[in-house]
Write an enzyme that holds these catalytic residues in place. Structure first.
Site, PDB file in Angstrom:
ATOM      1  N   ARG A   1      -3.507  10.759  50.594  1.00 35.36           N
ATOM      2  CA  ARG A   1      -2.691   9.672  50.022  1.00 35.36           C
ATOM      3  C   ARG A   1      -1.470   9.374  50.899  1.00 35.36           C
ATOM      4  O   ARG A   1      -0.756  10.297  51.292  1.00 35.36           O
ATOM      5  CB  ARG A   1      -2.304  10.025  48.587  1.00 35.36           C
ATOM      6  CG  ARG A   1      -3.562  10.178  47.728  1.00 35.36           C
ATOM      7  CD  ARG A   1      -3.259  10.392  46.293  1.00 35.36           C
ATOM      8  NE  ARG A   1      -2.637   9.213  45.693  1.00 35.36           N
ATOM      9  CZ  ARG A   1      -2.222   9.185  44.443  1.00 35.36           C
ATOM     10  NH1 ARG A   1      -2.331  10.240  43.674  1.00 35.36           N
ATOM     11  NH2 ARG A   1      -1.669   8.087  43.954  1.00 35.36           N
TER      12      ARG A   1
ATOM     13  N   SER B   1       4.167   9.644  33.317  1.00 32.76           N
ATOM     14  CA  SER B   1       5.295   9.202  34.151  1.00 32.76           C
ATOM     15  C   SER B   1       6.628   9.674  33.564  1.00 32.76           C
ATOM     16  O   SER B   1       7.504  10.161  34.290  1.00 32.76           O
ATOM     17  CB  SER B   1       5.328   7.673  34.241  1.00 32.76           C
ATOM     18  OG  SER B   1       4.215   7.207  34.932  1.00 32.76           O
TER      19      SER B   1
ATOM     20  N   LYS C   1      -5.325   5.620  45.243  1.00 30.53           N
ATOM     21  CA  LYS C   1      -5.012   6.448  44.064  1.00 30.53           C
ATOM     22  C   LYS C   1      -5.714   7.803  44.220  1.00 30.53           C
ATOM     23  O   LYS C   1      -6.127   8.165  45.302  1.00 30.53           O
ATOM     24  CB  LYS C   1      -5.447   5.714  42.796  1.00 30.53           C
ATOM     25  CG  LYS C   1      -4.640   4.445  42.536  1.00 30.53           C
ATOM     26  CD  LYS C   1      -3.205   4.768  42.217  1.00 30.53           C
ATOM     27  CE  LYS C   1      -2.360   3.521  42.041  1.00 30.53           C
ATOM     28  NZ  LYS C   1      -0.943   3.806  41.965  1.00 30.53           N
TER      29      LYS C   1
ATOM     30  N   ASP D   1      -3.177   1.632  36.441  1.00 32.95           N
ATOM     31  CA  ASP D   1      -3.987   2.810  36.106  1.00 32.95           C
ATOM     32  C   ASP D   1      -5.082   2.508  35.085  1.00 32.95           C
ATOM     33  O   ASP D   1      -5.967   3.337  34.850  1.00 32.95           O
ATOM     34  CB  ASP D   1      -3.087   3.936  35.570  1.00 32.95           C
ATOM     35  CG  ASP D   1      -2.190   4.497  36.671  1.00 32.95           C
ATOM     36  OD1 ASP D   1      -2.498   4.313  37.855  1.00 32.95           O
ATOM     37  OD2 ASP D   1      -1.169   5.127  36.328  1.00 32.95           O
TER      38      ASP D   1
ATOM     39  N   ARG E   1     -10.512   3.920  43.785  1.00 34.67           N
ATOM     40  CA  ARG E   1     -10.982   3.550  42.444  1.00 34.67           C
ATOM     41  C   ARG E   1     -11.804   2.260  42.433  1.00 34.67           C
ATOM     42  O   ARG E   1     -12.564   2.021  41.491  1.00 34.67           O
ATOM     43  CB  ARG E   1      -9.797   3.454  41.466  1.00 34.67           C
ATOM     44  CG  ARG E   1      -9.247   4.827  41.141  1.00 34.67           C
ATOM     45  CD  ARG E   1      -8.114   4.802  40.135  1.00 34.67           C
ATOM     46  NE  ARG E   1      -7.745   6.169  39.767  1.00 34.67           N
ATOM     47  CZ  ARG E   1      -6.608   6.507  39.197  1.00 34.67           C
ATOM     48  NH1 ARG E   1      -5.707   5.597  38.902  1.00 34.67           N
ATOM     49  NH2 ARG E   1      -6.351   7.774  38.898  1.00 34.67           N
TER      50      ARG E   1
ATOM     51  N   ARG F   1       9.455  12.614  35.009  1.00 36.97           N
ATOM     52  CA  ARG F   1      10.858  12.251  35.214  1.00 36.97           C
ATOM     53  C   ARG F   1      11.772  13.113  34.352  1.00 36.97           C
ATOM     54  O   ARG F   1      12.875  13.503  34.784  1.00 36.97           O
ATOM     55  CB  ARG F   1      11.049  10.763  34.908  1.00 36.97           C
ATOM     56  CG  ARG F   1      10.456   9.867  36.023  1.00 36.97           C
ATOM     57  CD  ARG F   1      10.172   8.472  35.527  1.00 36.97           C
ATOM     58  NE  ARG F   1       9.760   7.545  36.574  1.00 36.97           N
ATOM     59  CZ  ARG F   1       8.533   7.454  37.087  1.00 36.97           C
ATOM     60  NH1 ARG F   1       7.563   8.263  36.659  1.00 36.97           N
ATOM     61  NH2 ARG F   1       8.250   6.562  38.019  1.00 36.97           N
TER      62      ARG F   1
ATOM     63  N   GLN G   1       6.527   4.700  42.230  1.00 41.47           N
ATOM     64  CA  GLN G   1       6.751   6.024  42.836  1.00 41.47           C
ATOM     65  C   GLN G   1       7.686   5.902  44.023  1.00 41.47           C
ATOM     66  O   GLN G   1       8.615   6.693  44.186  1.00 41.47           O
ATOM     67  CB  GLN G   1       5.412   6.638  43.254  1.00 41.47           C
ATOM     68  CG  GLN G   1       4.531   6.969  42.065  1.00 41.47           C
ATOM     69  CD  GLN G   1       3.209   7.584  42.462  1.00 41.47           C
ATOM     70  OE1 GLN G   1       2.846   7.614  43.623  1.00 41.47           O
ATOM     71  NE2 GLN G   1       2.482   8.083  41.478  1.00 41.47           N
TER      72      GLN G   1
HETATM   73  C1  S3P Z   1       3.416   6.162  38.599  1.00 39.07           C
HETATM   74  C2  S3P Z   1       3.310   4.975  39.262  1.00 39.07           C
HETATM   75  C3  S3P Z   1       2.023   4.387  39.660  1.00 39.07           C
HETATM   76  C4  S3P Z   1       0.864   4.977  38.866  1.00 39.07           C
HETATM   77  C5  S3P Z   1       0.937   6.477  38.777  1.00 39.07           C
HETATM   78  C6  S3P Z   1       2.240   6.912  38.131  1.00 39.07           C
HETATM   79  C7  S3P Z   1       4.766   6.693  38.297  1.00 39.07           C
HETATM   80  O1  S3P Z   1       1.811   4.633  41.019  1.00 39.07           O
HETATM   81  O2  S3P Z   1      -0.357   4.576  39.434  1.00 39.07           O
HETATM   82  O3  S3P Z   1      -0.141   6.993  38.020  1.00 39.07           O
HETATM   83  O4  S3P Z   1       4.887   7.611  37.483  1.00 39.07           O
HETATM   84  O5  S3P Z   1       5.728   6.169  38.883  1.00 39.07           O
HETATM   85  P1  S3P Z   1       2.432   3.652  42.131  1.00 39.07           P
HETATM   86  O6  S3P Z   1       3.856   3.546  41.865  1.00 39.07           O
HETATM   87  O7  S3P Z   1       2.192   4.267  43.460  1.00 39.07           O
HETATM   88  O8  S3P Z   1       1.684   2.367  41.957  1.00 39.07           O
END
Ligand code: S3P
Length: 419
Positions: free
Chosen positions: A112, A13, A333, A306, A337, A17, A159
């Site tokens: 997705r 993550s 996801k 996750d 899952r 970013r 996200q």
């Molecule tokens: C992430 C947020 C999560 C996570 C993903 C990475 C991110 O998803 O499951 O692997 O980097 O913001 P969601 O925000 O859709 O739950």
């Protein structure tokens, strides 16, 4: 058993970013301990296609930022590969930039949901086209001239939140985003360090537009989601003792530690410190013969979303019942899952029941070898490589390559720790 100590790879993550925010900042950025996983490389590829100069040297990445309004219209479609984080976050940036661009990804990305991002961006005045009213790829975004919004989040998703924060950077006034449940906050932390005007009060995020973001050097904390596989491996295999160094301990991500403690797992945090605005530390994890079941639901879910697949493996080795609920997000996801864990663990002899929003696992059970369908989902593949540590017989994964999405060098590490 797993024995030894190692330096953890960078957080997925945070790595995404770091590339994105560096690309829209003014000046030179150096990113250390960058995760060279396939997902993060997809993000680099997309920003290169928008004219950003990005150079990779070993585990460091050098980005010459184009400034907030300096991205160029890509000549080609932007392909995010398997990366949900790339497609969601980049949508917010594209919405603010004065050109149109089309996003696609692999067959998992094609399934997705995107309306969670495209609907609120449309509320900001952005024109977006795509399959099923812009719920699925390909998605075409016509950016520019965004209006400020006040938006109540419909799903607990970092996200979606991040896409909206990024769009808000380009809005014509102050935007407010309200979360129902707190999700990971790396965007808020990092964007502030780039000079964005962001205030966070509990579940509200206020963003005032700024003229420019300024370059930063970022040292990426280790990925607790990647560490979770080794943590569970050490907890369940007899005689294990592992030290995992440089683990990101941002409290929006540490649900796994709380759950392990609640399940009687032996885990200790050492050497806490702050690196690039994020709390990090080392984890000492030991074999834990007296694990017990736990209920995992409500607010903790986004803090370990996750990690649920590997927590399901852990639960098979805990005495009593583990209930996981309020986790419907698992269905959208990289694979479904819930189904992937229930079907595959059933094949291995676990006592596990599928719920609409989670699963119920009764332990402790002896696991046997099986042929595992990974659905090319990196976290499903790694979860079953950990289940193999304690199973009678071989656990055969139908795909191992997918692990490179988030954890390059995973099997080398696992082999080096296996004694
Ligand atoms: C992430 C947020 C999560 C996570 C993903 C990475 C991110 O998803 O499951 O692997 O980097 O913001 P969601 O925000 O859709 O739950």
């Amino acid at each position: 058993m797993l024995k030894g100590s190692f330096e953890l790879i960078g957080d997925k993550s945070i790595s995404h970013r770091a590339i994105m925010f560096s690309s829209i900042s003014k000046g030179y950025n150096k990113i250390s301990n960058f995760l060279m996983g396939q997902d993060c490389l997809s993000t680099i590829d997309c920003f290169r296609k928008m004219g950003v100069d990005i150079e990779i040297k070993d585990r460091e990445v050098f980005v010459k930022g184009n400034g907030l309004y300096g991205l160029k219209k890509p000549d080609n479609i932007l392909d995010v590969g398997n990366s949900g984080t790339t497609i969601r976050l980049i949508s917010g940036i594209l919405a603010g930039n004065n050109f149109d661009a089309t996003l696609i990804g692999d067959e998992s990305i094609a399934k997705r949901p995107m309306k969670r991002v495209t609907d609120p961006l449309r509320l900001m005045g952005c024109k977006i086209e795509g399959k099923d009213d812009a719920n699925y790829t390909p998605i075409k975004i016509y950016g520019g001239n965004l209006k400020a919004i006040d938006y109540k989040m419909q799903v607990a998703s970092a996200q979606v939140k991040s896409a909206l924060i990024l769009g808000s950077l380009y809005a014509d006034g102050r935007c407010s985003i309200y979360e129902k449940v707190k999700s990971r906050n790396h965007t808020e932390i990092m964007l502030k360090s780039f000079g964005a005007d962001i205030e966070v009060e509990d579940l509200t995020i206020n963003i005032n537009p700024v003229k420019e973001l300024f370059s930063q050097d970022i040292n990426v904390a280790g990925d607790i989601s990647s560490a979770s596989f080794i943590i569970v491996g050490a907890l369940i295999s007899k005689g294990s003792e592992v030290v995992i160094k440089n683990v990101g301990l941002n409290e929006t991500r540490t649900g796994i530690i709380d759950v392990v403690k609640a399940m009687n797992g032996n885990i200790e945090i050492l050497n806490e410190r702050v690196v690039s605005g994020e709390l990090v530390g080392d984890l000492l994890v030991k074999y834990s013969p007296n694990l017990v079941g736990a209920t995992i639901d409500k607010e903790i879910i986004p803090r370990l979303i996750d990690e649920i697949p590997v927590i399901a493996v852990l639960a098979t080795q805990a005495e009593g019942t583990t209930i996981i609920k309020d986790a419907k997000e698992l269905k959208v996801k990289e694979s479904n899952r819930i189904k992937a864990m229930v079907d595959n663990l059933t094949l291995m002899g676990a006592d596990i029941e599928e719920l609409e929003d989670g699963m119920i696992i009764n332990g402790k059970t002896k696991l046997s070898g099986a042929n595992i369908q990974t659905f090319k989902d990196h976290r499903i593949a790694m979860s079953f490589s950990i289940a193999e540590l304690i199973s009678d017989g071989e656990v055969k994964l139908d795909d191992k390559e997918c692990i490179g999405i988030s954890f390059p060098g995973y099997f080398d590490l696992l082999n080096s720790l296996s004694k």
